[in-house]
Design a protein around this motif. Structure first.
Motif, PDB file in Angstrom:
ATOM      1  N   PHE A  25       0.862  -1.179   0.000  1.00  0.00           N
ATOM      2  CA  PHE A  25       0.000   0.000   0.000  1.00  0.00           C
ATOM      3  C   PHE A  25       0.900   1.231   0.000  1.00  0.00           C
ATOM      4  O   PHE A  25       2.049   1.173   0.428  1.00  0.00           O
ATOM      5  CB  PHE A  25      -0.911   0.023   1.230  1.00  0.00           C
ATOM      6  CG  PHE A  25      -2.088  -0.912   1.139  1.00  0.00           C
ATOM      7  CD1 PHE A  25      -3.357  -0.426   0.867  1.00  0.00           C
ATOM      8  CD2 PHE A  25      -1.929  -2.281   1.313  1.00  0.00           C
ATOM      9  CE1 PHE A  25      -4.444  -1.280   0.775  1.00  0.00           C
ATOM     10  CE2 PHE A  25      -3.002  -3.148   1.227  1.00  0.00           C
ATOM     11  CZ  PHE A  25      -4.274  -2.642   0.956  1.00  0.00           C
ATOM     12  N   TYR A  26       0.356   2.316  -0.491  1.00  0.00           N
ATOM     13  CA  TYR A  26       1.126   3.557  -0.572  1.00  0.00           C
ATOM     14  C   TYR A  26       0.293   4.704  -0.017  1.00  0.00           C
ATOM     15  O   TYR A  26      -0.879   4.864  -0.373  1.00  0.00           O
ATOM     16  CB  TYR A  26       1.502   3.843  -2.033  1.00  0.00           C
ATOM     17  CG  TYR A  26       2.181   5.172  -2.245  1.00  0.00           C
ATOM     18  CD1 TYR A  26       3.504   5.368  -1.871  1.00  0.00           C
ATOM     19  CD2 TYR A  26       1.492   6.235  -2.829  1.00  0.00           C
ATOM     20  CE1 TYR A  26       4.127   6.594  -2.070  1.00  0.00           C
ATOM     21  CE2 TYR A  26       2.106   7.464  -3.018  1.00  0.00           C
ATOM     22  CZ  TYR A  26       3.417   7.630  -2.649  1.00  0.00           C
ATOM     23  OH  TYR A  26       4.023   8.844  -2.835  1.00  0.00           O
ATOM     24  N   PHE A  27       0.890   5.471   0.879  1.00  0.00           N
ATOM     25  CA  PHE A  27       0.199   6.599   1.511  1.00  0.00           C
ATOM     26  C   PHE A  27       0.911   7.896   1.148  1.00  0.00           C
ATOM     27  O   PHE A  27       2.142   7.960   1.109  1.00  0.00           O
ATOM     28  CB  PHE A  27       0.193   6.431   3.029  1.00  0.00           C
ATOM     29  CG  PHE A  27      -0.340   7.641   3.765  1.00  0.00           C
ATOM     30  CD1 PHE A  27      -1.703   7.845   3.905  1.00  0.00           C
ATOM     31  CD2 PHE A  27       0.535   8.582   4.299  1.00  0.00           C
ATOM     32  CE1 PHE A  27      -2.198   8.960   4.572  1.00  0.00           C
ATOM     33  CE2 PHE A  27       0.062   9.702   4.967  1.00  0.00           C
ATOM     34  CZ  PHE A  27      -1.314   9.887   5.096  1.00  0.00           C
ATOM     35  N   ALA A  28       0.132   8.936   0.862  1.00  0.00           N
ATOM     36  CA  ALA A  28       0.714  10.252   0.608  1.00  0.00           C
ATOM     37  C   ALA A  28      -0.253  11.320   1.090  1.00  0.00           C
ATOM     38  O   ALA A  28      -1.473  11.181   0.953  1.00  0.00           O
ATOM     39  CB  ALA A  28       1.004  10.441  -0.887  1.00  0.00           C
ATOM     40  N   GLU A  29       0.290  12.371   1.657  1.00  0.00           N
ATOM     41  CA  GLU A  29      -0.525  13.506   2.057  1.00  0.00           C
ATOM     42  C   GLU A  29       0.246  14.796   1.815  1.00  0.00           C
ATOM     43  O   GLU A  29       1.476  14.791   1.743  1.00  0.00           O
ATOM     44  CB  GLU A  29      -0.949  13.413   3.525  1.00  0.00           C
ATOM     45  CG  GLU A  29       0.195  13.479   4.517  1.00  0.00           C
ATOM     46  CD  GLU A  29      -0.281  13.400   5.959  1.00  0.00           C
ATOM     47  OE1 GLU A  29      -1.487  13.493   6.198  1.00  0.00           O
ATOM     48  OE2 GLU A  29       0.581  13.250   6.847  1.00  0.00           O
ATOM     49  N   ASN A  30      -0.476  15.867   1.650  1.00  0.00           N
ATOM     50  CA  ASN A  30       0.132  17.171   1.420  1.00  0.00           C
ATOM     51  C   ASN A  30      -0.232  18.098   2.575  1.00  0.00           C
ATOM     52  O   ASN A  30      -1.359  18.564   2.682  1.00  0.00           O
ATOM     53  CB  ASN A  30      -0.350  17.750   0.090  1.00  0.00           C
ATOM     54  CG  ASN A  30       0.251  19.116  -0.200  1.00  0.00           C
ATOM     55  OD1 ASN A  30       1.108  19.599   0.542  1.00  0.00           O
ATOM     56  ND2 ASN A  30      -0.191  19.744  -1.273  1.00  0.00           N
ATOM     57  N   LYS A  31       0.748  18.351   3.423  1.00  0.00           N
ATOM     58  CA  LYS A  31       0.530  19.232   4.566  1.00  0.00           C
ATOM     59  C   LYS A  31       1.094  20.635   4.322  1.00  0.00           C
ATOM     60  O   LYS A  31       1.174  21.445   5.238  1.00  0.00           O
ATOM     61  CB  LYS A  31       1.183  18.628   5.824  1.00  0.00           C
ATOM     62  CG  LYS A  31       0.515  17.365   6.316  1.00  0.00           C
ATOM     63  CD  LYS A  31      -0.927  17.623   6.700  1.00  0.00           C
ATOM     64  CE  LYS A  31      -1.560  16.402   7.341  1.00  0.00           C
ATOM     65  NZ  LYS A  31      -2.996  16.631   7.652  1.00  0.00           N
ATOM     66  N   THR A  32       1.480  20.909   3.070  1.00  0.00           N
ATOM     67  CA  THR A  32       1.989  22.233   2.739  1.00  0.00           C
ATOM     68  C   THR A  32       0.825  23.152   2.351  1.00  0.00           C
ATOM     69  O   THR A  32      -0.339  22.738   2.372  1.00  0.00           O
ATOM     70  CB  THR A  32       2.986  22.163   1.564  1.00  0.00           C
ATOM     71  OG1 THR A  32       2.272  21.882   0.348  1.00  0.00           O
ATOM     72  CG2 THR A  32       4.023  21.073   1.803  1.00  0.00           C
ATOM     73  N   THR A  33       1.158  24.353   1.941  1.00  0.00           N
ATOM     74  CA  THR A  33       0.126  25.309   1.536  1.00  0.00           C
ATOM     75  C   THR A  33       0.042  25.454   0.020  1.00  0.00           C
ATOM     76  O   THR A  33      -0.632  26.342  -0.485  1.00  0.00           O
ATOM     77  CB  THR A  33       0.408  26.698   2.154  1.00  0.00           C
ATOM     78  OG1 THR A  33       1.718  27.124   1.748  1.00  0.00           O
ATOM     79  CG2 THR A  33       0.336  26.636   3.665  1.00  0.00           C
ATOM     80  N   PHE A  34       0.734  24.578  -0.707  1.00  0.00           N
ATOM     81  CA  PHE A  34       0.722  24.652  -2.164  1.00  0.00           C
ATOM     82  C   PHE A  34       0.554  23.242  -2.748  1.00  0.00           C
ATOM     83  O   PHE A  34       0.883  22.242  -2.096  1.00  0.00           O
ATOM     84  CB  PHE A  34       2.024  25.291  -2.683  1.00  0.00           C
ATOM     85  CG  PHE A  34       3.272  24.642  -2.146  1.00  0.00           C
ATOM     86  CD1 PHE A  34       3.829  23.538  -2.768  1.00  0.00           C
ATOM     87  CD2 PHE A  34       3.885  25.141  -0.997  1.00  0.00           C
ATOM     88  CE1 PHE A  34       4.974  22.938  -2.267  1.00  0.00           C
ATOM     89  CE2 PHE A  34       5.034  24.542  -0.477  1.00  0.00           C
ATOM     90  CZ  PHE A  34       5.572  23.439  -1.122  1.00  0.00           C
ATOM     91  N   PRO A  35       0.033  23.119  -3.975  1.00  0.00           N
ATOM     92  CA  PRO A  35      -0.154  21.802  -4.597  1.00  0.00           C
ATOM     93  C   PRO A  35       1.184  21.120  -4.852  1.00  0.00           C
ATOM     94  O   PRO A  35       2.189  21.781  -5.135  1.00  0.00           O
ATOM     95  CB  PRO A  35      -0.863  22.119  -5.924  1.00  0.00           C
ATOM     96  CG  PRO A  35      -1.408  23.493  -5.758  1.00  0.00           C
ATOM     97  CD  PRO A  35      -0.479  24.212  -4.831  1.00  0.00           C
ATOM     98  N   ILE A  36       1.210  19.786  -4.736  1.00  0.00           N
ATOM     99  CA  ILE A  36       2.396  18.987  -5.049  1.00  0.00           C
ATOM    100  C   ILE A  36       2.044  18.053  -6.205  1.00  0.00           C
ATOM    101  O   ILE A  36       1.072  17.297  -6.126  1.00  0.00           O
ATOM    102  CB  ILE A  36       2.856  18.175  -3.829  1.00  0.00           C
ATOM    103  CG1 ILE A  36       3.323  19.105  -2.710  1.00  0.00           C
ATOM    104  CG2 ILE A  36       3.973  17.207  -4.218  1.00  0.00           C
ATOM    105  CD1 ILE A  36       3.692  18.375  -1.423  1.00  0.00           C
ATOM    106  N   THR A  37       2.830  18.117  -7.266  1.00  0.00           N
ATOM    107  CA  THR A  37       2.592  17.263  -8.435  1.00  0.00           C
ATOM    108  C   THR A  37       3.770  16.316  -8.630  1.00  0.00           C
ATOM    109  O   THR A  37       4.931  16.740  -8.589  1.00  0.00           O
ATOM    110  CB  THR A  37       2.388  18.102  -9.708  1.00  0.00           C
ATOM    111  OG1 THR A  37       1.213  18.907  -9.564  1.00  0.00           O
ATOM    112  CG2 THR A  37       2.205  17.203 -10.929  1.00  0.00           C
ATOM    113  N   LYS A  38       3.481  15.033  -8.827  1.00  0.00           N
ATOM    114  CA  LYS A  38       4.484  14.012  -9.082  1.00  0.00           C
ATOM    115  C   LYS A  38       4.067  13.204 -10.307  1.00  0.00           C
ATOM    116  O   LYS A  38       2.900  13.195 -10.705  1.00  0.00           O
ATOM    117  CB  LYS A  38       4.623  13.069  -7.874  1.00  0.00           C
ATOM    118  CG  LYS A  38       5.174  13.726  -6.611  1.00  0.00           C
ATOM    119  CD  LYS A  38       6.657  13.980  -6.723  1.00  0.00           C
ATOM    120  CE  LYS A  38       7.236  14.543  -5.427  1.00  0.00           C
ATOM    121  NZ  LYS A  38       8.687  14.745  -5.511  1.00  0.00           N
ATOM    122  N   THR A  39       5.030  12.507 -10.894  1.00  0.00           N
ATOM    123  CA  THR A  39       4.756  11.607 -12.013  1.00  0.00           C
ATOM    124  C   THR A  39       4.895  10.176 -11.535  1.00  0.00           C
ATOM    125  O   THR A  39       5.899   9.825 -10.901  1.00  0.00           O
ATOM    126  CB  THR A  39       5.735  11.858 -13.174  1.00  0.00           C
ATOM    127  OG1 THR A  39       5.566  13.183 -13.655  1.00  0.00           O
ATOM    128  CG2 THR A  39       5.471  10.890 -14.317  1.00  0.00           C
TER     129      THR A  39
END
Length: 272
Positions: A25-39
């Motif tokens: 399983f893979y978990f990811a969250e964004n706790k910053t104030t800007f969008p995060i984009t990955k490939t």
């Protein structure tokens, strides 16, 4: 994924009882104030994505955008796609192994088009599952809940699937060998491969060659050594450098040199 601690992204191993079903399983969250984009690199796995926070988006190479609301199925992932986590977004991804998606849903997806899992089971159990998961604040508890949920749905592997999964000899065509072993036509084995896995042996072999090249590039990066493209061509079974470039354009929509440059922004759903 690189900088896992900084971005709060990590993989979760599965118990041995489920090792033929999920790779992880893979978990990811964004706790910053800007969008995060990955490939996300192509993995030839089917993935089930749960979204628990604010919006998250997927974008295909054809520039199709999808907003993930609660849950969505994608796969087998044969080409790279971008995903964007908005601030306060949170995703949990289940990565199905080989024939596991077929064992769960009774059929296989044949492209990366998104579909809601309830549309395959003909009941709203995944919507209800999401409603239960959102109540659990701990990611491990959510994973355990998903594993327990899937037990009644799993079918046994077919005999042909077991033979295809266990085949190890890279120098022999598995379709021919298995057809001869169980006295069936090669065409029947091919049809079963496509039906159960969602891709052909030819597609899988091409992908494995590409993956070897990716792994060699990553090894060079870790060792801080210069990437020798001719060595990669030779080691990974390419005819020439143009064929290597063609595969990177097909799977990633970028050249090998651009992959090397932007490698830190690229994730792999394959286990190391």
């Amino acid at each position: 994924m690189k900088n896992a601690e900084e971005n709060n992204n990590y993989r979760i191993a599965v118990p041995s009882a489920f090792e033929t079903v999920f790779s992880h399983f893979y978990f990811a969250e964004n706790k910053t104030t800007f969008p995060i984009t990955k490939t996300l690199l192509p993995s030839f796995q089917t993935i089930l994505v749960f979204n628990f926070g604010t919006k998250s988006y997927l974008k295909s190479q054809q520039n199709h955008f999808l907003e993930v609301e609660k849950c969505v199925l994608l796969g087998p992932i044969k080409q790279a796609f971008d995903y964007t986590l908005e601030p306060n977004s949170e995703i949990l991804v289940a990565n199905f192994k080989e024939d596991a998606f077929y064992r769960f849903f009774g059929n296989a997806l044949f492209d990366s088009l998104p579909i809601h899992p309830d549309d395959l089971i003909n009941e709203n159990c995944f919507t209800l599952l999401w409603d239960e998961l959102i109540k659990l604040p701990d990611t491990k508890d959510r994973v355990d809940y998903i594993l327990d949920f899937c037990k009644p749905y799993l079918r046994e592997q077919t005999a042909i699937t077991t033979l295809l999964n266990d085949f190890q000899n890279e120098n022999i065509n598995p379709i021919k060998a298995i057809a001869s072993q169980i006295n069936q036509t090669e065409r029947n084995i091919q049809l079963n491969q496509k039906k159960i896995f969602g891709y052909t042996i030819k597609e899988a072999n091409r992908y494995e060659r590409f993956l070897k090249a990716v792994n060699q590039i990553e090894k060079d990066i870790l060792e801080e050594s210069k990437t020798d493209w001719l060595t990669i061509v030779d080691k990974c079974g390419y005819y020439d450098q143009s064929q290597l470039i063609h595969d990177f354009k097909y799977y990633m929509n970028i050249s090998p040199t651009k992959y090397l440059k932007f490698q830190s922004d690229i994730c792999s759903s394959k286990m190391d």
